[in-house]
Scaffold this active site. Structure first.
Site, short mmCIF file in Angstrom:
data_model
loop_
_atom_site.label_atom_id
_atom_site.label_comp_id
_atom_site.label_asym_id
_atom_site.label_seq_id
_atom_site.Cartn_x
_atom_site.Cartn_y
_atom_site.Cartn_z
N GLN A 1 -2.75 2.11 3.97
CA GLN A 1 -1.57 2.93 3.68
C GLN A 1 -1.53 4.21 4.52
O GLN A 1 -0.48 4.87 4.58
CB GLN A 1 -1.53 3.31 2.19
CG GLN A 1 -1.32 2.10 1.27
CD GLN A 1 -1.27 2.55 -0.17
OE1 GLN A 1 -2.30 2.69 -0.81
NE2 GLN A 1 -0.07 2.79 -0.68
N GLY B 1 -4.11 6.07 -6.83
CA GLY B 1 -4.92 5.27 -5.93
C GLY B 1 -4.31 5.22 -4.55
O GLY B 1 -3.10 5.44 -4.38
N CYS C 1 4.06 1.92 -6.13
CA CYS C 1 3.20 2.02 -4.95
C CYS C 1 3.75 3.08 -4.02
O CYS C 1 4.95 3.13 -3.77
CB CYS C 1 3.19 0.67 -4.23
SG CYS C 1 2.19 0.65 -2.74
N LEU C 2 2.86 3.93 -3.51
CA LEU C 2 3.30 4.99 -2.60
C LEU C 2 3.91 4.41 -1.32
O LEU C 2 4.68 5.09 -0.65
CB LEU C 2 2.12 5.91 -2.25
CG LEU C 2 1.54 6.69 -3.44
CD1 LEU C 2 0.24 7.37 -3.04
CD2 LEU C 2 2.55 7.71 -3.94
N HIS D 1 -4.17 -4.15 -1.42
CA HIS D 1 -3.74 -3.54 -0.15
C HIS D 1 -4.68 -3.93 0.99
O HIS D 1 -4.25 -4.09 2.13
CB HIS D 1 -3.72 -2.01 -0.26
CG HIS D 1 -2.45 -1.45 -0.83
ND1 HIS D 1 -1.22 -1.62 -0.25
CD2 HIS D 1 -2.23 -0.68 -1.93
CE1 HIS D 1 -0.29 -0.99 -0.96
NE2 HIS D 1 -0.88 -0.42 -2.00
N HIS E 1 -4.95 -3.13 -7.69
CA HIS E 1 -3.81 -2.82 -6.82
C HIS E 1 -4.31 -2.40 -5.43
O HIS E 1 -3.78 -2.85 -4.40
CB HIS E 1 -2.98 -1.70 -7.47
CG HIS E 1 -1.80 -1.24 -6.68
ND1 HIS E 1 -0.50 -1.41 -7.11
CD2 HIS E 1 -1.70 -0.59 -5.48
CE1 HIS E 1 0.34 -0.90 -6.20
NE2 HIS E 1 -0.38 -0.38 -5.22
N GLU E 2 -5.35 -1.55 -5.40
CA GLU E 2 -5.84 -1.05 -4.10
C GLU E 2 -6.57 -2.14 -3.32
O GLU E 2 -6.44 -2.22 -2.09
CB GLU E 2 -6.75 0.17 -4.30
CG GLU E 2 -6.09 1.36 -5.00
CD GLU E 2 -4.70 1.69 -4.51
OE1 GLU E 2 -4.41 1.52 -3.31
OE2 GLU E 2 -3.88 2.12 -5.35
#
Ligand code: NI
Length: 174
Positions: free
Chosen positions: A53, A48, A90-91, A136, A132-133
């Site tokens: 991000q 995701g 998380c990236l 963000h 999660h997204e």
């Protein structure tokens, strides 16, 4: 398509902590952003990615779970059920994972790549990734939601079997 730079927490870029505004209309520029995000996410690799991000403060996310590709604008959880507790990464927070509690099942309303309103049902990993997204988009990171700060672990200190169980944006290593 273009690979985009993924902003990480150590860059101190406020975009990761801002509440992103809604997309007015899914036009060609939003579609280009979605396509670039999907390519960037798959290359990372991750399951995701959210527009903040890649330094774009807009309510856009991309997801790939079980070969299902989702390009979503203005995603909103309209129904949820149950709970799941599991490790997430998380990236934008590279190298660490931690335990987060999420809804087990969700229904998400969003606009798709063509600007049509859709309802997406998610269970397990798909539900976790969407939650999660969406976080963000509200400036929230998984590290804000740990069940316990002691669950935060460095990936390089975990063995391969443990890493494979990690969900969220960190894909199982090849
Ligand atoms: Ni993330």
């Amino acid at each position: 398509m273009t690979l985009l730079h993924i902003v990480t927490v150590d860059e101190d870029n406020p975009v990761l902590r801002r509440r992103a505004p809604r997309v007015g209309r899914v036009d060609d520029s939003v579609r280009r952003l979605m396509d670039d995000m999907m390519e960037t996410m798959i290359a990372a690799p991750g399951v995701g990615l959210a527009a903040p991000q890649v330094d774009v403060s807009l309510r856009v996310i991309t997801i790939r779970v079980d070969n299902q590709l989702l390009y979503l604008a203005n995603p909103e959880i309209v129904k949820f059920e149950g709970e799941q507790i599991g490790y997430e990464g998380c990236l934008s927070v590279p190298g660490v994972v931690g335990e987060v509690k999420r809804h087990q099942k969700i229904v998400c309303r969003a606009l798709n790549r063509h600007g049509q309103e859709k309802r997406i049902k998610g269970d397990g990993l798909l539900a976790r990734a969407i939650q999660h997204e969406i976080d963000h988009l509200d400036g929230i990171l998984f590290t804000d939601r740990l069940t316990d700060p002691a669950t935060l672990r460095r990936v390089d200190e975990m063995d391969a079997a443990e890493v494979q169980q990690v969900e969220g944006e960190v894909a199982a290593p090849a």
